[in-house]
Design a protein around this motif. Structure first.
Motif, short mmCIF file in Angstrom:
data_model
loop_
_atom_site.label_atom_id
_atom_site.label_comp_id
_atom_site.label_asym_id
_atom_site.label_seq_id
_atom_site.Cartn_x
_atom_site.Cartn_y
_atom_site.Cartn_z
N VAL A 28 -40.17 -43.45 -19.45
CA VAL A 28 -40.65 -43.26 -20.73
C VAL A 28 -41.24 -44.50 -21.27
O VAL A 28 -40.66 -45.43 -21.27
CB VAL A 28 -39.60 -42.45 -21.33
CG1 VAL A 28 -40.20 -42.33 -22.90
CG2 VAL A 28 -38.97 -41.31 -21.13
N LYS A 29 -42.67 -44.12 -21.74
CA LYS A 29 -43.17 -45.73 -22.30
C LYS A 29 -43.77 -45.27 -23.53
O LYS A 29 -43.60 -46.12 -24.45
CB LYS A 29 -44.19 -46.11 -21.28
CG LYS A 29 -43.98 -46.39 -19.83
CD LYS A 29 -45.12 -46.79 -19.04
CE LYS A 29 -44.46 -47.53 -17.72
NZ LYS A 29 -45.69 -47.78 -16.57
N GLU A 30 -44.14 -44.15 -23.96
CA GLU A 30 -44.88 -43.76 -25.06
C GLU A 30 -43.90 -42.96 -25.89
O GLU A 30 -43.02 -42.21 -25.36
CB GLU A 30 -46.20 -42.82 -24.79
CG GLU A 30 -47.49 -43.55 -24.21
CD GLU A 30 -47.76 -44.74 -24.70
OE1 GLU A 30 -47.77 -44.85 -26.09
OE2 GLU A 30 -48.28 -45.84 -23.91
N GLY A 31 -44.21 -42.95 -27.10
CA GLY A 31 -42.94 -42.11 -28.12
C GLY A 31 -43.08 -40.89 -27.80
O GLY A 31 -41.96 -40.16 -28.21
N THR A 32 -44.26 -40.07 -27.41
CA THR A 32 -44.30 -38.54 -27.20
C THR A 32 -44.08 -38.37 -25.68
O THR A 32 -44.02 -37.00 -25.11
CB THR A 32 -45.53 -38.22 -27.41
OG1 THR A 32 -46.46 -38.81 -26.67
CG2 THR A 32 -46.09 -38.23 -28.86
N GLU A 36 -34.83 -37.42 -20.55
CA GLU A 36 -34.88 -38.40 -21.59
C GLU A 36 -36.13 -38.14 -22.32
O GLU A 36 -37.24 -37.70 -21.90
CB GLU A 36 -35.21 -39.76 -20.80
CG GLU A 36 -35.29 -41.19 -21.80
CD GLU A 36 -35.51 -42.42 -20.98
OE1 GLU A 36 -35.83 -43.20 -21.63
OE2 GLU A 36 -35.30 -42.43 -19.89
N ILE A 37 -36.16 -38.81 -23.83
CA ILE A 37 -37.29 -38.32 -24.46
C ILE A 37 -37.68 -39.47 -25.24
O ILE A 37 -36.71 -40.42 -25.39
CB ILE A 37 -37.06 -37.30 -25.56
CG1 ILE A 37 -35.70 -37.36 -26.43
CG2 ILE A 37 -36.85 -35.98 -24.81
CD1 ILE A 37 -35.50 -36.62 -27.45
N GLY A 38 -39.18 -39.72 -25.65
CA GLY A 38 -39.38 -40.86 -26.20
C GLY A 38 -39.03 -40.63 -27.93
O GLY A 38 -38.58 -39.54 -28.36
N SER A 39 -39.33 -41.63 -28.65
CA SER A 39 -39.02 -41.76 -29.95
C SER A 39 -39.72 -40.75 -30.77
O SER A 39 -39.14 -40.45 -31.95
CB SER A 39 -39.11 -43.04 -30.45
OG SER A 39 -40.32 -43.58 -30.68
N TRP A 55 -39.08 -36.59 -9.93
CA TRP A 55 -39.06 -36.74 -11.54
C TRP A 55 -40.82 -36.94 -11.80
O TRP A 55 -41.60 -37.32 -11.34
CB TRP A 55 -38.73 -38.31 -11.78
CG TRP A 55 -37.24 -38.46 -11.19
CD1 TRP A 55 -36.87 -38.96 -10.06
CD2 TRP A 55 -36.13 -38.08 -11.93
NE1 TRP A 55 -35.46 -38.89 -10.09
CE2 TRP A 55 -34.82 -38.43 -11.11
CE3 TRP A 55 -35.76 -37.67 -13.35
CZ2 TRP A 55 -33.62 -38.44 -11.38
CZ3 TRP A 55 -34.46 -37.70 -13.63
CH2 TRP A 55 -33.46 -37.91 -12.75
N ILE A 56 -40.89 -36.29 -13.10
CA ILE A 56 -42.27 -36.51 -13.92
C ILE A 56 -42.00 -37.06 -15.27
O ILE A 56 -41.08 -36.68 -15.89
CB ILE A 56 -42.99 -35.32 -13.87
CG1 ILE A 56 -42.20 -33.98 -14.42
CG2 ILE A 56 -43.38 -34.85 -12.44
CD1 ILE A 56 -42.94 -32.86 -14.57
N VAL A 57 -43.30 -37.69 -15.75
CA VAL A 57 -43.22 -37.97 -17.24
C VAL A 57 -44.48 -37.39 -17.73
O VAL A 57 -45.65 -37.63 -17.19
CB VAL A 57 -42.99 -39.36 -17.38
CG1 VAL A 57 -43.61 -39.65 -19.03
CG2 VAL A 57 -41.79 -40.03 -17.23
N LEU A 58 -44.34 -36.67 -18.66
CA LEU A 58 -45.47 -35.89 -19.33
C LEU A 58 -45.44 -35.89 -21.01
O LEU A 58 -44.27 -36.05 -21.34
CB LEU A 58 -45.43 -34.47 -18.97
CG LEU A 58 -46.26 -34.23 -17.60
CD1 LEU A 58 -46.11 -32.74 -17.21
CD2 LEU A 58 -47.61 -34.61 -17.46
N PRO A 59 -46.54 -35.92 -21.74
CA PRO A 59 -46.45 -35.69 -23.27
C PRO A 59 -45.75 -34.33 -23.45
O PRO A 59 -45.92 -33.38 -22.80
CB PRO A 59 -47.93 -35.73 -23.56
CG PRO A 59 -48.71 -36.51 -22.35
CD PRO A 59 -47.85 -36.00 -21.15
#
Length: 339
Positions: free
Chosen positions: A22-26, A68-71, A121-125
């Protein structure tokens, strides 16, 4: 992490890739649970999908659990079960401004133009993830994306209660279209070469089944519609011949919905289009169909009802692709488990 990547035609390999962060807030990190194998995945594997770039991690029919979630994430929380909306778009081009981001000038499809979900694992908006009832089995919710394809075709055809709908092809997408057309209250006819597929379609509520090869499709459609033709014809076979047939069997003021990417020309004269004032409509991916499908899943109005016939573990992916290739008539839908 384990990831299944197509390097080139018929080259499917298990790669050890870095787990995304997780890098971006969304951003939302998802532990993948199930991935469906689609016909387009097979085409990428064969090297015949004209839209895909290689190497590619395939898989766009994906469900998993948020870990996990962004801010800046507001609608999802850790522990939610989600399905993936596999498109991203600019929001500014003509298509996007007309409410059709599925054909955005800068469209990127998860698992086609960018690495997809056949990995641990995947990270998406957040906007590409939709929460579903966590009580639903993974085997139900993994079908959300193909259901949106069916919903899109039904919507593009303007299917309403009382309409007669002819679906050409009783494969997985044809079955998804059947389910959504019946929910709309339409009378549905479906064609196929396979007796088994037609029997399954009948079991799911098809009002009439037509076996291609043993019956004349045009004659049968005209017989069961008292000469009117089908109000909406949805071509899920996507051959030049089935596209041509659509014009012969559609009713006056009817709609033909085309899902195919076949680049071969079809011989269509202008007369039936003008004489019957036919609307010919393309249908690609989906336009805002996920909320509707999630609601239908949550309400128990969509169930796979045997649509999933084969399950393989992540370590059996090559076996899964080989089996689908060798026994296409035995497979309605195959899924990969990442437990």
């Amino acid at each position: 992490m384990k990831a299944l990547q197509v390097l080139g035609p018929y080259e499917l390999v298990m790669q050890d890739m870095v787990k995304p962060q997780v890098k971006e807030g969304t951003d939302v990190l998802v532990k993948v649970k199930r991935v469906g194998i689609c016909g387009s995945d097979m085409h990428i594997y064969h090297g015949t999908n004209p839209l895909a770039t290689l190497p590619r991690v395939v898989g766009h029919e994906v469900t998993g659990e948020v870990v996990e979630i962004g801010s800046e994430v507001t609608n999802l929380k850790v522990g939610d079960h989600v399905v993936v909306e596999p498109i991203s778009y600019c929001g500014k081009c003509y298509a996007c401004c007309k409410g059709q981001p599925n054909v955005c000038e800068q469209l990127s499809v998860f698992g086609v133009h960018e690495d997809g979900g056949m990995r641990e694992w995947i990270v998406l908006p957040e906007k590409q993830l939709h929460a579903v009832d966590s009580a639903l089995p993974w085997e139900e919710v993994v079908l959300a994306e193909p259901y949106t394809i069916g919903a899109q075709a039904v919507w593009r055809g303007g299917v309403e209660k009382g309409d007669t709908v002819l679906i050409q092809g009783a494969g997985p997408i044809g079955i998804c279209i059947l389910k959504l057309a019946k929910i709309q209250g339409a009378k549905v006819f479906i064609t196929d070469l396979s007796e088994e597929r037609l029997a399954y379609a009948k079991q799911l509520g098809a009002d009439e089944i037509i076996q291609v090869g043993s019956e004349d499709v045009k004659e049968r459609v005209m017989e069961i519609t008292d000469g009117e033709g089908a109000n909406i014809v949805i071509d899920a076979v996507c051959l030049p011949s089935t596209f041509e047939l659509s014009f012969e069997v559609v009713s006056a003021a009817g709609n033909i919905v085309v899902l195919g990417f076949d680049e071969r020309p079809a011989a269509i004269s202008q007369l039936p289009i003008t004489k019957k004032q036919i609307t010919v409509t393309g249908s690609r991916l989906q336009t805002y169909q996920f909320p509707k499908i999630v609601q239908l899943l949550n309400e128990g109005k969509l169930r796979h009802d045997g649509l999933i016939t084969h399950t393989f573990t992540v370590d059996q992916v090559q076996e899964a692709f080989d089996f689908i290739e060798k026994h296409p008539d035995q497979v309605r839908k195959a899924i990969i488990t990442f437990d």
